[in-house]
Design a protein around this motif. Structure first.
Motif, mmCIF file in Angstrom:
data_model
loop_
_atom_site.group_PDB
_atom_site.id
_atom_site.type_symbol
_atom_site.label_atom_id
_atom_site.label_comp_id
_atom_site.label_asym_id
_atom_site.label_seq_id
_atom_site.Cartn_x
_atom_site.Cartn_y
_atom_site.Cartn_z
ATOM 1 N N ASN A 61 35.593 42.366 42.958
ATOM 2 C CA ASN A 61 35.888 41.482 44.042
ATOM 3 C C ASN A 61 36.303 42.178 44.931
ATOM 4 N N ALA A 64 35.592 40.067 48.174
ATOM 5 C CA ALA A 64 36.500 38.828 48.413
ATOM 6 C C ALA A 64 37.474 38.712 49.232
ATOM 7 N N VAL A 71 43.271 39.820 44.849
ATOM 8 C CA VAL A 71 42.301 40.580 43.997
ATOM 9 C C VAL A 71 42.707 41.148 42.744
#
Length: 140
Positions: A61, A64, A71
């Motif tokens: 991630n 992201a 995260v």
């Protein structure tokens, strides 16, 4: 963390003191020591597996959107089953060492504390890890 370092030796001392009389026969002690060593290494292996899981999920991630803390929290949530397995193994390990109800109560408290400390340590590490990895990605 200092409380944990102080409490753990006390728990181990209590474990030694709470052994029933006659439980120190050579054969029983050797078998008990081997079983305790296996259980002790089991929860530690599960702890390492949890830490590896959280780092892998954080890696997945990194790109992201959101803060590093978000995260890290996603990674911790995704790896909750591994943390639960570590908690159960550590509690079983301590319960096996205790014979009194007071000792078993202390084992429950210690297992909860180790679990909480492990989660906090993973969160702190992951936040810094994500920040570092994102910084390095921007540099390239």
């Amino acid at each position: 963390m200092n409380k944990l370092l102080t409490a753990l030796p006390l728990l181990l001392l209590a474990a030694c003191a709470s052994q029933p009389p006659g439980a120190t026969a050579d054969g029983a002690a050797a078998a008990g020591s081997a079983a305790a060593a296996d259980a002790g290494s089991e929860w530690q292996a599960l702890r390492a597996k949890y830490m590896d899981c959280t780092q892998k999920k954080a890696n997945d991630n990194l790109s992201a959107k959101g803060h590093s803390k978000d995260v890290a929290d996603l990674a911790l949530s995704a790896c909750q089953p591994e943390l639960d397995a570590m908690h159960n193994a550590f509690r079983s390990y301590l319960d096996a060492q205790m014979s009194s109800s007071h000792g078993k109560s202390s084992a429950r408290q210690a297992a909860a504390r180790v679990t909480s400390d492990t989660r906090d340590k993973a969160r702190n590490y992951l936040v810094r890890y994500v920040e570092r990895e994102r910084y390095l990605a921007r540099q390239n």
